[in-house]
Motif scaffolding. Structure first.
Motif, PDB file in Angstrom:
ATOM      1  N   UNK A 163      28.027  10.181  21.962  1.00 27.38           N
ATOM      2  CA  UNK A 163      28.602   9.896  22.590  1.00 27.38           C
ATOM      3  C   UNK A 163      28.378   8.251  23.915  1.00 27.38           C
ATOM      4  N   UNK A 164      26.687   8.173  22.746  1.00 27.01           N
ATOM      5  CA  UNK A 164      26.647   6.995  23.532  1.00 27.01           C
ATOM      6  C   UNK A 164      27.457   5.869  23.081  1.00 27.01           C
ATOM      7  N   UNK A 165      27.258   4.682  23.615  1.00 23.79           N
ATOM      8  CA  UNK A 165      28.400   3.547  23.662  1.00 23.79           C
ATOM      9  C   UNK A 165      27.363   2.409  22.864  1.00 23.79           C
ATOM     10  N   UNK A 166      27.643   1.791  21.789  1.00 27.06           N
ATOM     11  CA  UNK A 166      26.833   0.518  21.585  1.00 27.06           C
ATOM     12  C   UNK A 166      27.540  -0.804  21.104  1.00 27.06           C
ATOM     13  N   UNK A 167      26.885  -1.684  21.702  1.00 19.52           N
ATOM     14  CA  UNK A 167      27.201  -3.099  21.643  1.00 19.52           C
ATOM     15  C   UNK A 167      26.313  -3.219  20.355  1.00 19.52           C
ATOM     16  N   UNK A 168      26.375  -3.632  19.182  1.00 24.33           N
ATOM     17  CA  UNK A 168      25.429  -4.308  18.306  1.00 24.33           C
ATOM     18  C   UNK A 168      26.064  -5.675  18.251  1.00 24.33           C
ATOM     19  N   UNK A 169      25.096  -6.938  18.148  1.00 20.78           N
ATOM     20  CA  UNK A 169      25.396  -8.318  18.579  1.00 20.78           C
ATOM     21  C   UNK A 169      24.603  -8.955  17.413  1.00 20.78           C
ATOM     22  N   UNK A 170      25.150  -9.804  16.280  1.00 21.82           N
ATOM     23  CA  UNK A 170      24.624  -9.843  15.266  1.00 21.82           C
ATOM     24  C   UNK A 170      24.680 -11.591  15.428  1.00 21.82           C
ATOM     25  N   UNK A 171      23.245 -12.906  15.666  1.00 25.35           N
ATOM     26  CA  UNK A 171      23.736 -13.452  15.976  1.00 25.35           C
ATOM     27  C   UNK A 171      23.440 -14.665  15.146  1.00 25.35           C
ATOM     28  N   UNK A 172      23.353 -16.309  15.414  1.00 29.90           N
ATOM     29  CA  UNK A 172      23.945 -17.485  14.322  1.00 29.90           C
ATOM     30  C   UNK A 172      22.918 -17.091  14.008  1.00 29.90           C
ATOM     31  N   UNK A 173      23.044 -17.874  12.665  1.00 31.34           N
ATOM     32  CA  UNK A 173      21.495 -18.445  11.485  1.00 31.34           C
ATOM     33  C   UNK A 173      19.972 -19.266  12.339  1.00 31.34           C
ATOM     34  N   UNK A 174      20.811 -19.895  13.408  1.00 26.08           N
ATOM     35  CA  UNK A 174      20.073 -20.353  14.460  1.00 26.08           C
ATOM     36  C   UNK A 174      19.223 -19.423  15.225  1.00 26.08           C
ATOM     37  N   UNK A 175      19.539 -18.340  15.236  1.00 29.26           N
ATOM     38  CA  UNK A 175      18.296 -17.545  15.784  1.00 29.26           C
ATOM     39  C   UNK A 175      17.687 -16.560  14.357  1.00 29.26           C
ATOM     40  N   UNK A 176      17.280 -16.827  13.952  1.00 37.96           N
ATOM     41  CA  UNK A 176      16.970 -16.424  11.918  1.00 37.96           C
ATOM     42  C   UNK A 176      15.471 -16.440  12.150  1.00 37.96           C
ATOM     43  N   UNK A 177      15.216 -15.891  11.193  1.00 39.39           N
ATOM     44  CA  UNK A 177      13.603 -15.671  10.568  1.00 39.39           C
ATOM     45  C   UNK A 177      13.203 -15.871   8.916  1.00 39.39           C
ATOM     46  N   UNK A 178      13.090 -16.270   8.373  1.00 43.51           N
ATOM     47  CA  UNK A 178      12.776 -16.692   7.325  1.00 43.51           C
ATOM     48  C   UNK A 178      11.869 -16.365   6.583  1.00 43.51           C
ATOM     49  N   UNK A 179      11.530 -15.324   5.349  1.00 44.27           N
ATOM     50  CA  UNK A 179      10.241 -14.841   4.524  1.00 44.27           C
ATOM     51  C   UNK A 179      10.470 -15.367   3.196  1.00 44.27           C
ATOM     52  N   UNK A 180       9.370 -16.390   2.875  1.00 44.20           N
ATOM     53  CA  UNK A 180       9.450 -16.810   1.938  1.00 44.20           C
ATOM     54  C   UNK A 180       9.111 -16.044   0.539  1.00 44.20           C
ATOM     55  N   UNK A 181       8.861 -14.878   0.271  1.00 44.60           N
ATOM     56  CA  UNK A 181       8.600 -14.315  -0.803  1.00 44.60           C
ATOM     57  C   UNK A 181       9.513 -12.913  -0.732  1.00 44.60           C
ATOM     58  N   UNK A 182       9.488 -12.348  -1.492  1.00 42.63           N
ATOM     59  CA  UNK A 182      11.092 -11.176  -1.083  1.00 42.63           C
ATOM     60  C   UNK A 182       9.739 -10.299  -2.136  1.00 42.63           C
ATOM     61  N   UNK A 183       8.927  -9.438  -2.122  1.00 43.08           N
ATOM     62  CA  UNK A 183       7.958  -8.797  -2.696  1.00 43.08           C
ATOM     63  C   UNK A 183       7.000  -9.970  -3.253  1.00 43.08           C
ATOM     64  N   UNK A 184       6.995 -10.056  -5.292  1.00 43.84           N
ATOM     65  CA  UNK A 184       6.332 -10.268  -5.793  1.00 43.84           C
ATOM     66  C   UNK A 184       6.716 -11.639  -6.212  1.00 43.84           C
ATOM     67  N   UNK A 185       8.419 -11.399  -6.087  1.00 44.67           N
ATOM     68  CA  UNK A 185       9.038 -12.839  -6.484  1.00 44.67           C
ATOM     69  C   UNK A 185       8.541 -14.180  -5.329  1.00 44.67           C
ATOM     70  N   UNK A 186       9.109 -15.145  -5.793  1.00 43.54           N
ATOM     71  CA  UNK A 186       9.309 -16.449  -5.344  1.00 43.54           C
ATOM     72  C   UNK A 186      10.750 -16.262  -4.391  1.00 43.54           C
ATOM     73  N   UNK A 187      11.405 -17.445  -3.316  1.00 42.16           N
ATOM     74  CA  UNK A 187      12.601 -17.661  -2.739  1.00 42.16           C
ATOM     75  C   UNK A 187      11.919 -17.201  -1.668  1.00 42.16           C
ATOM     76  N   UNK A 188      13.015 -16.675  -0.959  1.00 42.45           N
ATOM     77  CA  UNK A 188      13.308 -17.007   0.711  1.00 42.45           C
ATOM     78  C   UNK A 188      14.591 -15.726   1.162  1.00 42.45           C
ATOM     79  N   UNK A 189      14.524 -15.463   2.114  1.00 38.56           N
ATOM     80  CA  UNK A 189      15.852 -14.018   2.889  1.00 38.56           C
ATOM     81  C   UNK A 189      15.909 -14.701   3.871  1.00 38.56           C
ATOM     82  N   UNK A 190      16.657 -15.175   4.707  1.00 42.71           N
ATOM     83  CA  UNK A 190      16.935 -14.537   5.969  1.00 42.71           C
ATOM     84  C   UNK A 190      17.733 -14.044   6.499  1.00 42.71           C
ATOM     85  N   UNK A 191      16.816 -13.757   7.969  1.00 42.55           N
ATOM     86  CA  UNK A 191      16.963 -12.381   8.402  1.00 42.55           C
ATOM     87  C   UNK A 191      17.763 -12.746   9.933  1.00 42.55           C
ATOM     88  N   UNK A 192      19.013 -12.916  10.546  1.00 42.99           N
ATOM     89  CA  UNK A 192      19.308 -13.151  11.792  1.00 42.99           C
ATOM     90  C   UNK A 192      19.063 -11.733  12.450  1.00 42.99           C
TER      91      UNK A 192
END
Length: 110
Positions: A52-81
């Motif tokens: 019965x604990x209430x949660x407010x989950x706020x996902x921020x805009x893309x300005x507040x994110x980080x970018x991973x340049x590699x995903x495992x062994x593959x090239x590419x990027x993923x944006x994590x807000x």
């Protein structure tokens, strides 16, 4: 409060006031915890989050994110807000309702 810049399953007890700029939130969801969850404070002490604990989950805009340049062994990027989760124990429903009311005043689609 919990955010994705912390170790997993860690929360920070908030004991004072702080400001939230709702213009930086992209997505906000509200939910209730159905079963007891164990979390840890920054010193590693166990904190039990009851049902019965209430949660407010706020996902921020893309300005507040980080970018991973590699995903495992593959090239590419993923944006994590960045996200923040605010936990309101059952005895703190007044604070939850107050914050939710302010959020609902700024949101057109619930």
């Amino acid at each position: 409060m919990e955010h994705n810049g912390m170790e997993q399953n860690h929360i920070i007890p908030v004991t004072s006031n702080f400001l939230i700029n709702l213009n930086h939130a992209a997505e906000i969801s509200f939910y209730t915890i159905k079963e007891t969850k164990t979390r840890y404070d920054l010193e590693g002490h166990e904190i039990n989050v009851p049902p019965h604990t209430r949660v407010i989950h706020m996902q921020m805009t893309y300005r507040h994110s980080s970018i991973k340049e590699r995903i495992g062994d593959n090239k590419g990027s993923i944006v994590e807000r960045n996200y923040y989760k605010f936990y309101f124990m059952p005895e703190e429903m007044g604070q939850y309702e107050q914050l939710r009311g302010h959020i609902e005043n700024h949101v057109l689609n619930l």
